[in-house]
Design a protein around this motif. Structure first.
Motif, PDB file in Angstrom:
ATOM      1  N   ARG A 130       0.821  -1.206   0.000  1.00 11.89           N
ATOM      2  CA  ARG A 130       0.000   0.000   0.000  1.00 11.89           C
ATOM      3  C   ARG A 130       0.856   1.257   0.000  1.00 11.89           C
ATOM      4  O   ARG A 130       0.601   2.190  -0.770  1.00 11.89           O
ATOM      5  N   GLU A 131       1.871   1.301   0.840  1.00 11.78           N
ATOM      6  CA  GLU A 131       2.718   2.486   0.912  1.00 11.78           C
ATOM      7  C   GLU A 131       3.491   2.691  -0.386  1.00 11.78           C
ATOM      8  O   GLU A 131       3.648   3.820  -0.859  1.00 11.78           O
ATOM      9  N   THR A 134       1.205   4.112  -2.937  1.00  9.91           N
ATOM     10  CA  THR A 134       0.944   5.531  -2.666  1.00  9.91           C
ATOM     11  C   THR A 134       2.086   6.407  -3.170  1.00  9.91           C
ATOM     12  O   THR A 134       1.858   7.465  -3.768  1.00  9.91           O
TER      13      THR A 134
END
Length: 301
Positions: A130-131, A134
Protein backbone atom coordinates in the motif's frame (compact mmCIF):
# COMPACT_ATOMS: atom_id res chain seq x y z
CA UNK A 1 -7.11 49.24 55.01
CA UNK A 2 -7.39 46.15 52.86
CA UNK A 3 -10.82 47.06 51.38
CA UNK A 4 -9.52 50.52 50.47
CA UNK A 5 -6.46 49.07 48.76
CA UNK A 6 -8.62 46.59 46.90
CA UNK A 7 -10.95 49.35 45.82
CA UNK A 8 -8.03 51.41 44.47
CA UNK A 9 -6.63 48.43 42.56
CA UNK A 10 -10.00 47.88 40.93
CA UNK A 11 -10.87 51.47 40.05
CA UNK A 12 -7.59 52.56 38.47
CA UNK A 13 -7.48 50.15 35.50
CA UNK A 14 -11.23 50.32 34.91
CA UNK A 15 -11.16 54.11 34.54
CA UNK A 16 -9.02 53.89 31.38
CA UNK A 17 -10.67 50.78 29.92
CA UNK A 18 -13.57 52.48 28.06
CA UNK A 19 -11.23 54.76 26.13
CA UNK A 20 -8.97 51.94 25.10
CA UNK A 21 -11.97 49.79 24.14
CA UNK A 22 -13.40 52.49 21.88
CA UNK A 23 -10.04 53.02 20.18
CA UNK A 24 -9.60 49.28 19.70
CA UNK A 25 -13.06 48.85 18.19
CA UNK A 26 -12.57 51.91 15.97
CA UNK A 27 -9.20 50.62 14.76
CA UNK A 28 -10.68 47.19 14.11
CA UNK A 29 -13.55 48.63 12.05
CA UNK A 30 -11.20 50.86 10.05
CA UNK A 31 -8.88 47.92 9.42
CA UNK A 32 -11.71 45.66 8.33
CA UNK A 33 -13.12 48.39 6.10
CA UNK A 34 -9.74 48.94 4.45
CA UNK A 35 -9.29 45.22 3.83
CA UNK A 36 -12.77 44.89 2.36
CA UNK A 37 -12.20 47.91 0.12
CA UNK A 38 -8.86 46.51 -1.04
CA UNK A 39 -10.35 43.08 -1.79
CA UNK A 40 -13.24 44.69 -3.68
CA UNK A 41 -10.84 46.70 -5.84
CA UNK A 42 -8.76 43.58 -6.56
CA UNK A 43 -11.89 41.63 -7.52
CA UNK A 44 -13.06 44.41 -9.85
CA UNK A 45 -9.62 44.65 -11.42
CA UNK A 46 -9.59 40.87 -11.87
CA UNK A 47 -12.96 41.00 -13.67
CA UNK A 48 -11.87 43.68 -16.16
CA UNK A 49 -10.71 41.16 -18.82
CA UNK A 50 -14.00 39.25 -18.49
CA UNK A 51 -16.00 42.43 -18.93
CA UNK A 52 -13.81 43.46 -21.87
CA UNK A 53 -14.40 40.07 -23.50
CA UNK A 54 -18.15 40.46 -23.02
CA UNK A 55 -18.14 43.92 -24.60
CA UNK A 56 -15.98 42.72 -27.52
CA UNK A 57 -18.43 39.89 -28.13
CA UNK A 58 -21.24 42.45 -28.46
CA UNK A 59 -19.43 44.60 -31.08
CA UNK A 60 -19.02 43.87 -34.77
CA UNK A 61 -15.69 43.30 -36.48
CA UNK A 62 -15.22 46.85 -37.74
CA UNK A 63 -15.83 48.33 -34.29
CA UNK A 64 -13.43 45.91 -32.61
CA UNK A 65 -10.77 46.55 -35.23
CA UNK A 66 -11.13 50.33 -35.21
CA UNK A 67 -11.10 50.99 -31.45
CA UNK A 68 -10.78 49.37 -28.05
CA UNK A 69 -13.69 47.88 -26.17
CA UNK A 70 -13.66 50.68 -23.59
CA UNK A 71 -14.95 53.16 -26.19
CA UNK A 72 -18.35 51.52 -25.86
CA UNK A 73 -19.04 53.84 -22.92
CA UNK A 74 -19.17 56.75 -25.37
CA UNK A 75 -20.70 54.72 -28.24
CA UNK A 76 -23.27 52.34 -26.73
CA UNK A 77 -25.00 52.03 -30.11
CA UNK A 78 -22.17 49.70 -31.22
CA UNK A 79 -23.53 46.90 -29.06
CA UNK A 80 -25.32 44.17 -30.99
CA UNK A 81 -26.34 40.52 -30.63
CA UNK A 82 -25.55 39.65 -34.24
CA UNK A 83 -22.33 37.89 -33.24
CA UNK A 84 -24.23 35.46 -31.01
CA UNK A 85 -26.79 34.81 -33.75
CA UNK A 86 -23.98 34.07 -36.19
CA UNK A 87 -22.28 31.77 -33.69
CA UNK A 88 -25.46 29.78 -33.04
CA UNK A 89 -25.90 29.40 -36.80
CA UNK A 90 -22.33 28.07 -37.11
CA UNK A 91 -22.84 24.30 -36.92
CA UNK A 92 -19.14 23.53 -36.47
CA UNK A 93 -18.79 25.75 -33.40
CA UNK A 94 -22.11 24.60 -31.93
CA UNK A 95 -21.15 20.93 -32.35
CA UNK A 96 -17.79 21.58 -30.74
CA UNK A 97 -19.59 23.15 -27.78
CA UNK A 98 -21.57 19.93 -27.36
CA UNK A 99 -18.37 17.90 -27.77
CA UNK A 100 -16.89 19.81 -24.84
CA UNK A 101 -19.74 18.55 -22.66
CA UNK A 102 -19.27 15.01 -24.00
CA UNK A 103 -15.60 15.18 -22.97
CA UNK A 104 -15.73 17.15 -19.72
CA UNK A 105 -18.63 15.37 -17.99
CA UNK A 106 -17.41 11.74 -18.38
CA UNK A 107 -13.81 12.70 -17.64
CA UNK A 108 -14.91 14.42 -14.43
CA UNK A 109 -17.29 11.68 -13.25
CA UNK A 110 -14.79 8.87 -13.90
CA UNK A 111 -11.96 10.66 -12.13
CA UNK A 112 -14.07 11.49 -9.06
CA UNK A 113 -15.52 7.97 -8.72
CA UNK A 114 -12.26 6.09 -9.32
CA UNK A 115 -10.21 8.46 -7.16
CA UNK A 116 -12.70 8.22 -4.28
CA UNK A 117 -12.55 4.43 -4.23
CA UNK A 118 -8.78 4.29 -4.65
CA UNK A 119 -8.19 6.95 -2.00
CA UNK A 120 -10.31 5.10 0.53
CA UNK A 121 -8.38 1.88 -0.13
CA UNK A 122 -5.01 3.63 0.23
CA UNK A 123 -6.11 5.41 3.40
CA UNK A 124 -8.02 2.78 5.40
CA UNK A 125 -7.58 -0.72 3.93
CA UNK A 126 -4.48 -2.69 4.88
CA UNK A 127 -2.92 -4.66 2.02
CA UNK A 128 0.66 -5.50 0.95
CA UNK A 129 2.38 -2.76 -1.02
CA UNK A 130 0.00 0.00 0.00
CA UNK A 131 2.72 2.49 0.91
CA UNK A 132 4.68 1.71 -2.25
CA UNK A 133 1.61 2.21 -4.39
CA UNK A 134 0.94 5.53 -2.67
CA UNK A 135 4.47 6.72 -3.43
CA UNK A 136 4.08 5.69 -7.07
CA UNK A 137 0.82 7.62 -7.38
CA UNK A 138 2.38 10.73 -5.85
CA UNK A 139 5.38 10.34 -8.15
CA UNK A 140 3.10 10.43 -11.19
CA UNK A 141 2.20 14.02 -10.29
CA UNK A 142 5.56 15.22 -11.60
CA UNK A 143 5.15 13.62 -15.03
CA UNK A 144 4.42 16.32 -17.64
CA UNK A 145 1.66 15.70 -20.14
CA UNK A 146 3.93 16.50 -23.08
CA UNK A 147 6.07 13.43 -22.37
CA UNK A 148 3.14 11.07 -22.91
CA UNK A 149 1.59 12.64 -26.01
CA UNK A 150 3.49 10.67 -28.67
CA UNK A 151 3.50 7.26 -26.92
CA UNK A 152 -0.18 7.47 -26.05
CA UNK A 153 -1.01 8.68 -29.56
CA UNK A 154 0.67 5.56 -31.01
CA UNK A 155 -1.19 3.37 -28.52
CA UNK A 156 -4.54 4.98 -29.31
CA UNK A 157 -3.83 4.62 -33.02
CA UNK A 158 -3.25 0.89 -32.60
CA UNK A 159 -6.44 0.55 -30.55
CA UNK A 160 -8.57 2.66 -32.89
CA UNK A 161 -9.14 5.39 -30.29
CA UNK A 162 -7.14 8.16 -31.96
CA UNK A 163 -9.35 11.00 -33.17
CA UNK A 164 -12.29 10.03 -30.97
CA UNK A 165 -13.99 11.55 -27.93
CA UNK A 166 -13.30 8.32 -26.03
CA UNK A 167 -9.57 8.72 -26.53
CA UNK A 168 -9.62 12.30 -25.25
CA UNK A 169 -11.65 11.26 -22.20
CA UNK A 170 -9.31 8.36 -21.37
CA UNK A 171 -6.26 10.63 -21.56
CA UNK A 172 -7.84 13.17 -19.22
CA UNK A 173 -8.83 10.41 -16.80
CA UNK A 174 -5.32 8.92 -16.77
CA UNK A 175 -3.63 12.23 -16.02
CA UNK A 176 -6.32 13.45 -13.65
CA UNK A 177 -6.24 10.46 -11.33
CA UNK A 178 -2.84 11.04 -9.63
CA UNK A 179 -3.75 14.48 -8.32
CA UNK A 180 -7.29 13.36 -7.48
CA UNK A 181 -6.05 10.40 -5.44
CA UNK A 182 -3.43 12.55 -3.74
CA UNK A 183 -6.03 15.14 -2.75
CA UNK A 184 -8.71 12.75 -1.52
CA UNK A 185 -6.32 10.39 0.28
CA UNK A 186 -4.93 13.29 2.31
CA UNK A 187 -8.46 14.24 3.25
CA UNK A 188 -9.54 10.67 4.07
CA UNK A 189 -6.57 10.12 6.37
CA UNK A 190 -7.74 13.11 8.42
CA UNK A 191 -10.99 11.33 9.32
CA UNK A 192 -10.83 10.10 12.95
CA UNK A 193 -9.81 6.44 13.15
CA UNK A 194 -12.32 5.86 15.94
CA UNK A 195 -15.12 6.61 13.50
CA UNK A 196 -13.93 3.95 11.05
CA UNK A 197 -13.18 1.37 13.75
CA UNK A 198 -16.59 1.88 15.38
CA UNK A 199 -18.30 1.16 12.09
CA UNK A 200 -16.22 -1.99 11.62
CA UNK A 201 -17.03 -3.19 15.12
CA UNK A 202 -20.73 -2.77 14.29
CA UNK A 203 -20.25 -5.20 11.40
CA UNK A 204 -20.25 -2.71 8.55
CA UNK A 205 -18.50 -3.76 5.37
CA UNK A 206 -15.89 -1.57 3.68
CA UNK A 207 -18.43 -0.51 1.07
CA UNK A 208 -20.93 0.52 3.75
CA UNK A 209 -18.24 2.44 5.63
CA UNK A 210 -17.19 4.20 2.44
CA UNK A 211 -20.77 5.04 1.47
CA UNK A 212 -22.29 6.02 4.82
CA UNK A 213 -19.33 7.24 6.86
CA UNK A 214 -16.57 8.54 4.58
CA UNK A 215 -18.53 10.11 1.72
CA UNK A 216 -20.72 12.39 3.91
CA UNK A 217 -17.64 13.68 5.72
CA UNK A 218 -15.65 14.13 2.50
CA UNK A 219 -18.24 16.18 0.59
CA UNK A 220 -16.13 19.39 0.55
CA UNK A 221 -13.07 17.59 -0.83
CA UNK A 222 -15.08 15.67 -3.43
CA UNK A 223 -16.91 18.82 -4.51
CA UNK A 224 -13.67 20.76 -4.88
CA UNK A 225 -12.11 17.91 -6.87
CA UNK A 226 -15.14 17.84 -9.16
CA UNK A 227 -14.85 21.55 -9.86
CA UNK A 228 -11.10 21.43 -10.37
CA UNK A 229 -11.24 18.48 -12.77
CA UNK A 230 -14.16 19.95 -14.72
CA UNK A 231 -12.41 23.31 -15.16
CA UNK A 232 -9.17 21.66 -16.25
CA UNK A 233 -10.84 19.46 -18.87
CA UNK A 234 -13.21 22.15 -20.11
CA UNK A 235 -10.41 24.67 -20.73
CA UNK A 236 -7.92 22.20 -22.21
CA UNK A 237 -6.76 22.59 -25.79
CA UNK A 238 -3.46 20.71 -26.00
CA UNK A 239 -4.86 17.22 -25.42
CA UNK A 240 -7.85 17.80 -27.69
CA UNK A 241 -5.63 19.31 -30.37
CA UNK A 242 -3.55 16.12 -30.46
CA UNK A 243 -6.13 13.37 -29.93
CA UNK A 244 -9.40 14.78 -31.35
CA UNK A 245 -10.30 15.04 -35.02
CA UNK A 246 -12.52 17.65 -36.65
CA UNK A 247 -15.74 15.88 -35.70
CA UNK A 248 -14.81 15.37 -32.03
CA UNK A 249 -12.98 18.66 -31.38
CA UNK A 250 -14.06 20.70 -28.34
CA UNK A 251 -14.78 24.42 -28.31
CA UNK A 252 -11.17 25.44 -27.67
CA UNK A 253 -9.95 23.70 -30.83
CA UNK A 254 -12.94 24.90 -32.86
CA UNK A 255 -12.29 28.53 -31.94
CA UNK A 256 -8.66 28.15 -32.97
CA UNK A 257 -9.82 26.87 -36.35
CA UNK A 258 -11.93 30.01 -36.85
CA UNK A 259 -8.87 32.25 -37.17
CA UNK A 260 -8.73 34.02 -40.52
CA UNK A 261 -5.57 34.07 -42.57
CA UNK A 262 -5.31 37.86 -42.69
CA UNK A 263 -7.44 38.86 -39.72
CA UNK A 264 -8.14 38.13 -36.08
CA UNK A 265 -11.85 37.32 -36.44
CA UNK A 266 -12.29 38.89 -33.01
CA UNK A 267 -16.06 39.09 -33.33
CA UNK A 268 -16.49 35.30 -33.51
CA UNK A 269 -13.59 34.46 -31.20
CA UNK A 270 -14.75 36.80 -28.44
CA UNK A 271 -18.31 35.49 -28.63
CA UNK A 272 -17.25 31.84 -28.56
CA UNK A 273 -14.70 32.43 -25.81
CA UNK A 274 -17.25 34.19 -23.61
CA UNK A 275 -19.83 31.44 -24.08
CA UNK A 276 -17.23 28.80 -23.28
CA UNK A 277 -16.28 30.77 -20.17
CA UNK A 278 -19.81 31.07 -18.80
CA UNK A 279 -20.20 27.37 -17.92
CA UNK A 280 -17.00 26.87 -15.86
CA UNK A 281 -17.27 30.33 -14.34
CA UNK A 282 -20.80 29.62 -13.18
CA UNK A 283 -19.80 26.25 -11.76
CA UNK A 284 -16.90 27.76 -9.86
CA UNK A 285 -18.90 30.66 -8.43
CA UNK A 286 -21.65 28.27 -7.36
CA UNK A 287 -19.35 25.89 -5.49
CA UNK A 288 -16.38 28.12 -4.64
CA UNK A 289 -16.92 27.59 -0.88
CA UNK A 290 -16.52 23.84 -1.25
CA UNK A 291 -13.59 24.33 -3.62
CA UNK A 292 -11.60 26.37 -1.11
CA UNK A 293 -12.50 24.12 1.83
CA UNK A 294 -11.58 20.96 -0.03
CA UNK A 295 -8.27 22.18 -1.42
CA UNK A 296 -7.15 23.59 1.92
CA UNK A 297 -8.19 20.45 3.78
CA UNK A 298 -6.43 18.17 1.35
CA UNK A 299 -3.23 20.21 1.43
CA UNK A 300 -2.93 20.70 5.18
CA UNK A 301 -4.09 17.43 6.77
Amino acid sequence: MTPVADEIRIDVPVSGAPGRGVLTRLGSKLGNGFVQLLLTLIALFWLVPVFGLLVASLRDESANTGSGWWTVFTKPAELTLSNYAELVANKAVWQSFLNTFYIAVPATVLVVVMASLASYALAWIEFPGRETLTVVVVGLLVMPIQVALIPVAKLFGALGLFGTITGVVLFHVAFGLPFAIFLLRNFFTGIPRDLIEAARMDGATEWVIFKRVVLPVAKPAIASLTIFQFLWVWNDMLVALVFADQDSAPITVALRAQLRQFGTNIDLLATGAFLSMVVPLGVFLLFQKYFVQGVLAGSTK
